[in-house]
Structures are given as structure tokens and as C-alpha cells.
Design a protein around this motif. Sequence first.
Motif, PDB file in Angstrom:
ATOM      1  N   TYR A   1     -28.399  36.808 -26.489  1.00  0.00           N
ATOM      2  CA  TYR A   1     -27.073  37.672 -27.612  1.00  0.00           C
ATOM      3  C   TYR A   1     -27.405  39.377 -27.209  1.00  0.00           C
ATOM      4  O   TYR A   1     -26.210  39.778 -27.269  1.00  0.00           O
ATOM      5  CB  TYR A   1     -27.995  37.589 -29.220  1.00  0.00           C
ATOM      6  CG  TYR A   1     -27.359  38.205 -30.142  1.00  0.00           C
ATOM      7  CD1 TYR A   1     -26.496  38.285 -31.162  1.00  0.00           C
ATOM      8  CD2 TYR A   1     -27.624  39.503 -30.524  1.00  0.00           C
ATOM      9  CE1 TYR A   1     -25.788  38.051 -31.640  1.00  0.00           C
ATOM     10  CE2 TYR A   1     -26.210  40.872 -30.848  1.00  0.00           C
ATOM     11  CZ  TYR A   1     -25.678  39.950 -31.965  1.00  0.00           C
ATOM     12  OH  TYR A   1     -24.679  40.616 -33.219  1.00  0.00           O
ATOM     13  N   ALA A   2     -28.029  39.670 -26.922  1.00  0.00           N
ATOM     14  CA  ALA A   2     -27.606  41.349 -26.077  1.00  0.00           C
ATOM     15  C   ALA A   2     -26.950  41.144 -25.163  1.00  0.00           C
ATOM     16  O   ALA A   2     -25.990  42.756 -25.130  1.00  0.00           O
ATOM     17  CB  ALA A   2     -29.173  42.002 -25.461  1.00  0.00           C
ATOM     18  N   ASN A   3     -26.774  40.646 -24.462  1.00  0.00           N
ATOM     19  CA  ASN A   3     -26.321  40.577 -23.021  1.00  0.00           C
ATOM     20  C   ASN A   3     -24.935  40.902 -23.952  1.00  0.00           C
ATOM     21  O   ASN A   3     -23.730  40.959 -23.010  1.00  0.00           O
ATOM     22  CB  ASN A   3     -26.785  39.428 -21.994  1.00  0.00           C
ATOM     23  CG  ASN A   3     -25.438  40.237 -20.405  1.00  0.00           C
ATOM     24  OD1 ASN A   3     -25.479  41.247 -20.107  1.00  0.00           O
ATOM     25  ND2 ASN A   3     -24.495  38.924 -20.463  1.00  0.00           N
ATOM     26  N   ALA A   4     -24.206  39.597 -24.954  1.00  0.00           N
ATOM     27  CA  ALA A   4     -23.151  39.238 -24.877  1.00  0.00           C
ATOM     28  C   ALA A   4     -22.367  40.248 -25.594  1.00  0.00           C
ATOM     29  O   ALA A   4     -21.427  40.274 -26.198  1.00  0.00           O
ATOM     30  CB  ALA A   4     -23.159  37.874 -25.522  1.00  0.00           C
ATOM     31  N   SER A   5     -24.004  40.568 -26.515  1.00  0.00           N
ATOM     32  CA  SER A   5     -23.147  41.916 -27.664  1.00  0.00           C
ATOM     33  C   SER A   5     -22.482  43.179 -26.210  1.00  0.00           C
ATOM     34  O   SER A   5     -21.832  44.163 -27.042  1.00  0.00           O
ATOM     35  CB  SER A   5     -24.388  42.652 -28.188  1.00  0.00           C
ATOM     36  OG  SER A   5     -24.478  43.366 -28.958  1.00  0.00           O
ATOM     37  N   ARG A   6     -23.583  43.516 -25.347  1.00  0.00           N
ATOM     38  CA  ARG A   6     -23.132  44.425 -24.762  1.00  0.00           C
ATOM     39  C   ARG A   6     -22.197  44.310 -23.881  1.00  0.00           C
ATOM     40  O   ARG A   6     -21.077  45.452 -23.296  1.00  0.00           O
ATOM     41  CB  ARG A   6     -24.148  44.991 -23.478  1.00  0.00           C
ATOM     42  CG  ARG A   6     -23.935  46.130 -22.594  1.00  0.00           C
ATOM     43  CD  ARG A   6     -24.907  46.174 -21.734  1.00  0.00           C
ATOM     44  NE  ARG A   6     -25.143  47.299 -20.641  1.00  0.00           N
ATOM     45  CZ  ARG A   6     -24.161  47.487 -19.541  1.00  0.00           C
ATOM     46  NH1 ARG A   6     -23.925  45.586 -19.385  1.00  0.00           N
ATOM     47  NH2 ARG A   6     -23.986  47.844 -18.668  1.00  0.00           N
ATOM     48  N   ASN A   7     -21.273  43.087 -23.411  1.00  0.00           N
ATOM     49  CA  ASN A   7     -20.128  42.384 -22.840  1.00  0.00           C
ATOM     50  C   ASN A   7     -19.154  42.338 -23.702  1.00  0.00           C
ATOM     51  O   ASN A   7     -18.156  43.233 -23.608  1.00  0.00           O
ATOM     52  CB  ASN A   7     -20.626  40.873 -22.766  1.00  0.00           C
ATOM     53  CG  ASN A   7     -21.112  41.371 -20.898  1.00  0.00           C
ATOM     54  OD1 ASN A   7     -21.440  42.157 -20.215  1.00  0.00           O
ATOM     55  ND2 ASN A   7     -21.553  39.815 -20.600  1.00  0.00           N
TER      56      ASN A   7
ATOM     57  N   ASN B   1     -25.095  49.843 -26.402  1.00  0.00           N
ATOM     58  CA  ASN B   1     -26.720  50.251 -25.687  1.00  0.00           C
ATOM     59  C   ASN B   1     -27.925  49.064 -26.508  1.00  0.00           C
ATOM     60  O   ASN B   1     -29.565  49.125 -26.048  1.00  0.00           O
ATOM     61  CB  ASN B   1     -27.556  51.019 -27.075  1.00  0.00           C
ATOM     62  CG  ASN B   1     -26.550  52.709 -26.210  1.00  0.00           C
ATOM     63  OD1 ASN B   1     -26.426  52.673 -25.142  1.00  0.00           O
ATOM     64  ND2 ASN B   1     -26.272  53.610 -27.167  1.00  0.00           N
ATOM     65  N   ALA B   2     -27.088  47.603 -26.599  1.00  0.00           N
ATOM     66  CA  ALA B   2     -28.269  46.404 -27.116  1.00  0.00           C
ATOM     67  C   ALA B   2     -29.212  46.338 -25.682  1.00  0.00           C
ATOM     68  O   ALA B   2     -29.053  46.459 -24.492  1.00  0.00           O
ATOM     69  CB  ALA B   2     -27.073  45.143 -27.062  1.00  0.00           C
ATOM     70  N   ARG B   3     -30.184  46.080 -26.359  1.00  0.00           N
ATOM     71  CA  ARG B   3     -31.742  45.536 -25.655  1.00  0.00           C
ATOM     72  C   ARG B   3     -31.986  44.451 -26.614  1.00  0.00           C
ATOM     73  O   ARG B   3     -32.100  44.223 -27.542  1.00  0.00           O
ATOM     74  CB  ARG B   3     -32.712  47.009 -25.570  1.00  0.00           C
ATOM     75  CG  ARG B   3     -32.550  48.224 -24.711  1.00  0.00           C
ATOM     76  CD  ARG B   3     -31.714  47.357 -23.717  1.00  0.00           C
ATOM     77  NE  ARG B   3     -31.712  49.424 -22.863  1.00  0.00           N
ATOM     78  CZ  ARG B   3     -30.039  49.445 -22.738  1.00  0.00           C
ATOM     79  NH1 ARG B   3     -29.327  48.803 -23.678  1.00  0.00           N
ATOM     80  NH2 ARG B   3     -30.198  50.844 -21.942  1.00  0.00           N
ATOM     81  N   ALA B   4     -32.907  43.617 -25.182  1.00  0.00           N
ATOM     82  CA  ALA B   4     -33.525  42.292 -26.098  1.00  0.00           C
ATOM     83  C   ALA B   4     -34.962  43.212 -25.419  1.00  0.00           C
ATOM     84  O   ALA B   4     -35.652  42.972 -24.722  1.00  0.00           O
ATOM     85  CB  ALA B   4     -33.278  40.841 -24.782  1.00  0.00           C
ATOM     86  N   VAL B   5     -36.169  42.498 -26.917  1.00  0.00           N
ATOM     87  CA  VAL B   5     -37.119  42.403 -26.989  1.00  0.00           C
ATOM     88  C   VAL B   5     -37.850  41.524 -27.383  1.00  0.00           C
ATOM     89  O   VAL B   5     -37.615  40.924 -28.581  1.00  0.00           O
ATOM     90  CB  VAL B   5     -37.645  44.209 -27.475  1.00  0.00           C
ATOM     91  CG1 VAL B   5     -39.149  44.190 -28.085  1.00  0.00           C
ATOM     92  CG2 VAL B   5     -36.865  45.047 -26.937  1.00  0.00           C
TER      93      VAL B   5
ATOM     94  N   ASP C   1     -33.300  46.135 -29.865  1.00  0.00           N
ATOM     95  CA  ASP C   1     -33.519  47.367 -29.910  1.00  0.00           C
ATOM     96  C   ASP C   1     -33.257  48.726 -29.284  1.00  0.00           C
ATOM     97  O   ASP C   1     -32.874  48.508 -28.113  1.00  0.00           O
ATOM     98  CB  ASP C   1     -35.218  46.935 -29.372  1.00  0.00           C
ATOM     99  CG  ASP C   1     -36.155  48.399 -29.610  1.00  0.00           C
ATOM    100  OD1 ASP C   1     -36.706  49.207 -28.769  1.00  0.00           O
ATOM    101  OD2 ASP C   1     -35.581  49.277 -30.524  1.00  0.00           O
ATOM    102  N   ILE C   2     -32.304  49.194 -29.797  1.00  0.00           N
ATOM    103  CA  ILE C   2     -31.327  50.002 -29.445  1.00  0.00           C
ATOM    104  C   ILE C   2     -31.997  51.350 -28.855  1.00  0.00           C
ATOM    105  O   ILE C   2     -32.641  51.913 -29.467  1.00  0.00           O
ATOM    106  CB  ILE C   2     -30.468  50.648 -30.420  1.00  0.00           C
ATOM    107  CG1 ILE C   2     -30.026  49.093 -31.677  1.00  0.00           C
ATOM    108  CG2 ILE C   2     -28.967  51.171 -30.016  1.00  0.00           C
ATOM    109  CD1 ILE C   2     -29.737  48.122 -31.121  1.00  0.00           C
TER     110      ILE C   2
END
Length: 219
Positions: A127-133, A211-215, A31-32
Motif C-alpha cells: 500500500y505504501a509503495n502504491a500510495s507513493r507511486n 512520504n508514505a512509509r510502511a511500518v 507512518d509519514i
Amino acid sequence: MRKKVVKFSILPLIAGSVFFSFSTKEAANLDIFSTSKVENLEYTVISSEDYVPVEEESPRIIPVLGKSYTGFKEALAFKESRGNYKVINEFGYMGKYQFGKGTLNLIGIKDTRLFLNSPELQEAAFYANASRNKWILIRDIKRFEGKVINGIEITESGILAAAHLAGPGSVKKYLRSWGANAFSDAFGTTIGFYLKKFGGYDTSFIEPDKNARAVAFQN
């Protein structure tokens, strides 16, 4: 973010893990949200006093999944926690991928108890954390990929694994100093170790996203 694991609980079946492993980017349920800047490039340790360690169990054996994205994250998970979704280490790092509370906040997760009890949310968080990194480190990936630092060939997957361990800010410092500005965690694990151990995986599946978020999915 790898820390020494001290307690284990009943582990999920390998079949469940593989199910989550082969989910698409949409299945990661990102969720962005808009933010004005990237903050907190180092990770925050939380107090283990907030959690009750889980019961001990024999370590699992990592499945062989090759050099795919799935192979990458499962290899990293095995190093972090032996693939245990329920584990909390002595420094308060949680779950299969050993996240700290500060990092979870950055990707939109506030409820740590929900996080520990939701394998699906933990997979989305990875995935969200890897995407942000990857977004934070995209220029460094382009600049240093294929170079050799301290005898280690630099790859995108190695950089992303090192960012998972130390935070993207520490990885930037390491790469831009050509290995002179080193980092090691509380157990002595270094950026160089992760760069080497997790090098050569195909992480093109991970799209850079500031701005990746995990929901978690809602039933």
C-alpha cells in the motif's frame, strides 16, 4: 517489479491473505516522514547472494476477488510470486510482491529479514509503495487515463501496476513518449503488458502520498 520466481516455501493459507487484503488504510499502518524531494524513481535490484532460497512448493490458485483494490493487489501478487510471502527470486527480489531492497528503503523498511517474515509488513509495504507511486504519477494518471497507447486503454490501475514493475520514472517516460520509450525487465516483461493485464481495477482506495512509509505492527 515482477521477476521470475525460482523457489517457493510453505505458503500462507488463503484465509490469512484475505484477512490482510481487507485491512483499511489505517491497518496498513503508514507512518509519514517529511522529505524534501522525490528520489530514486527506478527500482534497485539486490544481490541474491544475501539470501538463501526457500524450498520449492506447488503454486497456489489465485482467489477470484473481482475488480476491487483487493482484487488488484492479489492479482498482481499472483503474477509476481504466486502469492508467496517467503519467496526470493534469482535477482534478489523478495516476498509476495517482489520488492527490491532499494524500494523498501524508500518506504522505510531497512530490515529485509523482518520483511520476509512479516506478511503484515509486506501488505503495508504494498500500500505504501502504491500510495507513493500514485503521488508521483498523479498528473500522468489525469492526463492519460482513457487514452489508448499501442492499442492499450490506459487506466489508473494499469499505471500503478506498471510502476510496481518498472518504477514510476520509467512509466512517466513511457506515457509521455506515447509508448516510444519502452521498458522491459530482466525477463522481458514490458510496461505495456502490465498496463493491459492490470487495467480496469478500482484503485481509488489508494490515496496519493509523497512520504508514505510502511511500518510493522508491534505486539
